[in-house]
Design a protein around this motif. Structure first.
Motif, PDB file in Angstrom:
ATOM      1  N   SER A 168     -33.057  29.779  41.044  1.00 25.47           N
ATOM      2  CA  SER A 168     -32.962  28.547  41.826  1.00 25.47           C
ATOM      3  C   SER A 168     -33.229  27.307  40.978  1.00 25.47           C
ATOM      4  CB  SER A 168     -33.950  28.598  42.998  1.00 25.47           C
ATOM      5  OG  SER A 168     -33.958  27.388  43.720  1.00 25.47           O
ATOM      6  N   LEU A 169     -34.217  27.391  40.084  1.00 24.63           N
ATOM      7  CA  LEU A 169     -34.598  26.212  39.300  1.00 24.63           C
ATOM      8  C   LEU A 169     -33.565  25.845  38.241  1.00 24.63           C
ATOM      9  CD1 LEU A 169     -38.407  26.909  38.749  1.00 24.63           C
ATOM     10  CD2 LEU A 169     -37.407  25.124  40.181  1.00 24.63           C
ATOM     11  N   ARG A 170     -32.857  26.834  37.703  1.00 24.78           N
ATOM     12  CA  ARG A 170     -31.923  26.525  36.617  1.00 24.78           C
ATOM     13  C   ARG A 170     -30.721  25.719  37.089  1.00 24.78           C
ATOM     14  NH1 ARG A 170     -28.616  32.115  35.129  1.00 24.78           N
ATOM     15  NH2 ARG A 170     -27.311  32.162  37.009  1.00 24.78           N
ATOM     16  N   GLU A 171     -30.534  25.625  38.416  1.00 25.16           N
ATOM     17  CA  GLU A 171     -29.442  24.820  38.954  1.00 25.16           C
ATOM     18  C   GLU A 171     -29.897  23.421  39.347  1.00 25.16           C
ATOM     19  OE1 GLU A 171     -26.518  26.050  38.788  1.00 25.16           O
ATOM     20  OE2 GLU A 171     -27.155  28.092  38.259  1.00 25.16           O
ATOM     21  N   ARG A 172     -31.158  23.086  39.113  1.00 22.14           N
ATOM     22  CA  ARG A 172     -31.667  21.774  39.512  1.00 22.14           C
ATOM     23  C   ARG A 172     -31.241  20.695  38.534  1.00 22.14           C
ATOM     24  NH1 ARG A 172     -36.096  22.581  42.982  1.00 22.14           N
ATOM     25  NH2 ARG A 172     -36.211  20.300  43.134  1.00 22.14           N
ATOM     26  N   GLU A 173     -31.377  19.448  38.995  1.00 26.74           N
ATOM     27  CA  GLU A 173     -30.889  18.320  38.213  1.00 26.74           C
ATOM     28  C   GLU A 173     -31.654  18.125  36.913  1.00 26.74           C
ATOM     29  OE1 GLU A 173     -31.722  18.295  41.304  1.00 26.74           O
ATOM     30  OE2 GLU A 173     -29.891  17.857  42.467  1.00 26.74           O
ATOM     31  N   PHE A 174     -32.966  18.374  36.919  1.00 22.89           N
ATOM     32  CA  PHE A 174     -33.739  18.114  35.710  1.00 22.89           C
ATOM     33  C   PHE A 174     -33.385  19.092  34.597  1.00 22.89           C
ATOM     34  CE2 PHE A 174     -36.312  20.868  38.421  1.00 22.89           C
ATOM     35  CZ  PHE A 174     -36.675  21.895  37.562  1.00 22.89           C
ATOM     36  N   VAL A 175     -32.928  20.302  34.956  1.00 17.78           N
ATOM     37  CA  VAL A 175     -32.467  21.241  33.937  1.00 17.78           C
ATOM     38  C   VAL A 175     -31.136  20.767  33.356  1.00 17.78           C
ATOM     39  CG1 VAL A 175     -31.767  23.615  33.487  1.00 17.78           C
ATOM     40  CG2 VAL A 175     -33.719  23.163  34.972  1.00 17.78           C
ATOM     41  N   ASP A 176     -30.228  20.305  34.220  1.00 17.96           N
ATOM     42  CA  ASP A 176     -28.955  19.767  33.728  1.00 17.96           C
ATOM     43  C   ASP A 176     -29.179  18.550  32.842  1.00 17.96           C
ATOM     44  OD1 ASP A 176     -27.558  21.706  35.099  1.00 17.96           O
ATOM     45  OD2 ASP A 176     -27.291  20.467  36.893  1.00 17.96           O
ATOM     46  N   ALA A 177     -30.163  17.725  33.213  1.00 20.86           N
ATOM     47  CA  ALA A 177     -30.451  16.546  32.394  1.00 20.86           C
ATOM     48  C   ALA A 177     -30.972  16.947  31.021  1.00 20.86           C
ATOM     49  CB  ALA A 177     -31.465  15.659  33.110  1.00 20.86           C
ATOM     50  N   ALA A 178     -31.833  17.958  30.970  1.00 19.12           N
ATOM     51  CA  ALA A 178     -32.348  18.422  29.680  1.00 19.12           C
ATOM     52  C   ALA A 178     -31.229  19.001  28.822  1.00 19.12           C
ATOM     53  CB  ALA A 178     -33.441  19.467  29.909  1.00 19.12           C
ATOM     54  N   LYS A 179     -30.297  19.739  29.448  1.00 21.22           N
ATOM     55  CA  LYS A 179     -29.167  20.277  28.690  1.00 21.22           C
ATOM     56  C   LYS A 179     -28.276  19.163  28.154  1.00 21.22           C
ATOM     57  CE  LYS A 179     -28.827  24.708  31.148  1.00 21.22           C
ATOM     58  NZ  LYS A 179     -27.983  25.554  32.041  1.00 21.22           N
ATOM     59  N   SER A 180     -28.055  18.121  28.950  1.00 23.79           N
ATOM     60  CA  SER A 180     -27.205  17.015  28.511  1.00 23.79           C
ATOM     61  C   SER A 180     -27.809  16.255  27.344  1.00 23.79           C
ATOM     62  CB  SER A 180     -26.953  16.061  29.674  1.00 23.79           C
ATOM     63  OG  SER A 180     -28.162  15.425  30.071  1.00 23.79           O
ATOM     64  N   LEU A 181     -29.130  16.318  27.202  1.00 23.16           N
ATOM     65  CA  LEU A 181     -29.800  15.658  26.084  1.00 23.16           C
ATOM     66  C   LEU A 181     -29.891  16.555  24.861  1.00 23.16           C
ATOM     67  CD1 LEU A 181     -32.695  13.859  27.987  1.00 23.16           C
ATOM     68  CD2 LEU A 181     -30.624  12.824  27.045  1.00 23.16           C
ATOM     69  N   GLY A 182     -29.316  17.740  24.946  1.00 22.60           N
ATOM     70  CA  GLY A 182     -29.292  18.631  23.796  1.00 22.60           C
ATOM     71  C   GLY A 182     -30.411  19.638  23.731  1.00 22.60           C
ATOM     72  N   ALA A 183     -31.192  19.807  24.803  1.00 18.02           N
ATOM     73  CA  ALA A 183     -32.304  20.765  24.796  1.00 18.02           C
ATOM     74  C   ALA A 183     -31.766  22.192  24.787  1.00 18.02           C
ATOM     75  CB  ALA A 183     -33.202  20.548  26.006  1.00 18.02           C
ATOM     76  N   ARG A 184     -32.415  23.037  24.027  1.00 19.03           N
ATOM     77  CA  ARG A 184     -32.022  24.434  23.942  1.00 19.03           C
ATOM     78  C   ARG A 184     -32.836  25.293  24.915  1.00 19.03           C
ATOM     79  NH1 ARG A 184     -28.698  25.427  19.697  1.00 19.03           N
ATOM     80  NH2 ARG A 184     -28.499  23.762  18.124  1.00 19.03           N
TER      81      ARG A 184
END
Length: 332
Positions: free
Chosen positions: A219-235
């Motif tokens: 459930s958490l991996r679909e949240r906005e803050f995870v997408d934001a971290a991915k867009s900033l290049g987080a691994r």
């Protein structure tokens, strides 16, 4: 056509800060999620009573030698003069309960029941806490990995969970604890038995927590803050440790408090069946096993059984209260 009301300009354009200052109201302060949860938990008197009992039991286990030196006798010391030679029962109408033996004495050998219950808390709580810690570490790690990466990783870990959940844990524990020699892996005596029980109970209970953490992670991996971290290049490792795990603290704590009492009961069951910590080291389950032969002497069974009952009840009450306090949908 009506004329507009003659409202003073100072009143109509007054700043909110001025209104607040004029009414002598306190400044509005924000509350963190931890503060909100703590306020809820404090209002739950049943949960707080359970927490107080848990703290008391931990202090009893830590300071067991000091308490025994003040109120009891050596738990391995025999007092055969306090038992009847013919019936082997304690002398006295209340099972030998006196000011020197607060819980009475055991049949046959006359050992101090109070001291053995106090020292038994050390073994039971130590095994329960460390086994729970092992389950939490394994279950959280594999649950987060399965939920975040998905695919064949999720399938592999999921099938492993199914195998462990279908495994006859009690039968395996009886077989393993029975075949392990007195010396193995550089350990011996009580240290070996305690380590073995911690491994059996903790290693085979992780799938219960793992499934919960996996579901929360999905459930958490679909949240906005995870997408934001991915867009900033987080691994992946950064997202898991900095984004997902902080949001999984609540279910981990809740399930851990509910897993501890089940581990206490499981350790008591193994000791009752004779494959736990070996005598004469006192454990609550071992004392119940010895008391089963003397069913006509109730105090021998009441005190260790009451210790298990109070401990399990306290952890369950505190776990329920902690679950309600950490529920984000609860009342503030």
């Amino acid at each position: 056509m009506t004329a507009p009301l003659d409202v003073p300009e100072s009143a109509s354009q007054a700043a909110p800060e001025a209104v607040v200052a004029g009414s002598d109201a306190k400044a509005i302060e924000g509350r963190s999620l931890g503060q909100i949860a703590w306020r809820r938990l404090r209002r739950d008197r049943v949960a707080m009573a359970g927490a107080i009992v848990i703290i008391f039991l931990m202090l009893v286990a830590i300071f067991a030698p000091l308490l025994v030196s003040w109120f009891g006798h050596d738990p391995l010391e025999y007092h055969e003069e306090l038992t009847d030679i013919g019936t082997q029962a304690p002398i006295g109408p209340w099972g030998g309960i006196t000011s020197e033996f607060l819980f009475g004495v055991e049949p046959v050998n006359g050992r101090d029941i109070f001291s053995r219950v106090v020292y038994g808390a050390r073994i039971s709580l130590l095994i329960a806490f460390l086994a729970t810690l092992l389950s939490v570490v394994i279950g959280t790690t594999l649950g987060v990995i399965a939920g975040y990466f998905g695919g064949w990783v999720d399938t592999l870990i999921g099938r492993a969970m199914d195998v462990f959940l279908a495994f006859p844990l009690l039968v395996f524990a009886l077989a393993l604890a029975g075949v392990v020699p007195d010396q193995a892996f550089g350990l011996s005596g009580d240290t070996l038995r305690v380590t073995l029980l911690i491994f059996i109970i903790g290693f085979f209970n992780w799938p219960y927590l793992g499934r919960i953490i996996r579901g929360q992670t999905l459930s958490l991996r679909e949240r906005e803050f995870v997408d934001a971290a991915k867009s900033l290049g987080a691994r992946g490792p950064y997202i898991i440790f900095r984004e997902l795990l902080p949001n999984l603290i609540a279910p981990i704590l809740i399930y851990a408090t509910l897993l501890i009492p089940s581990n206490i009961l499981f350790e008591a069951a193994l000791s009752f069946l004779g494959v736990g910590v070996r005598p004469p080291t006192p454990t609550w389950g071992g004392m119940l096993s010895d008391a089963a032969r003397f069913y006509t002497i109730p105090h021998f069974m009441i005190f260790p059984g009451l210790a298990i009952f109070i401990t399990v009840l306290a952890f369950n009450l505190f776990g329920d209260g902690l679950r309600d306090a950490l529920d984000p949908r609860g009342n503030r």
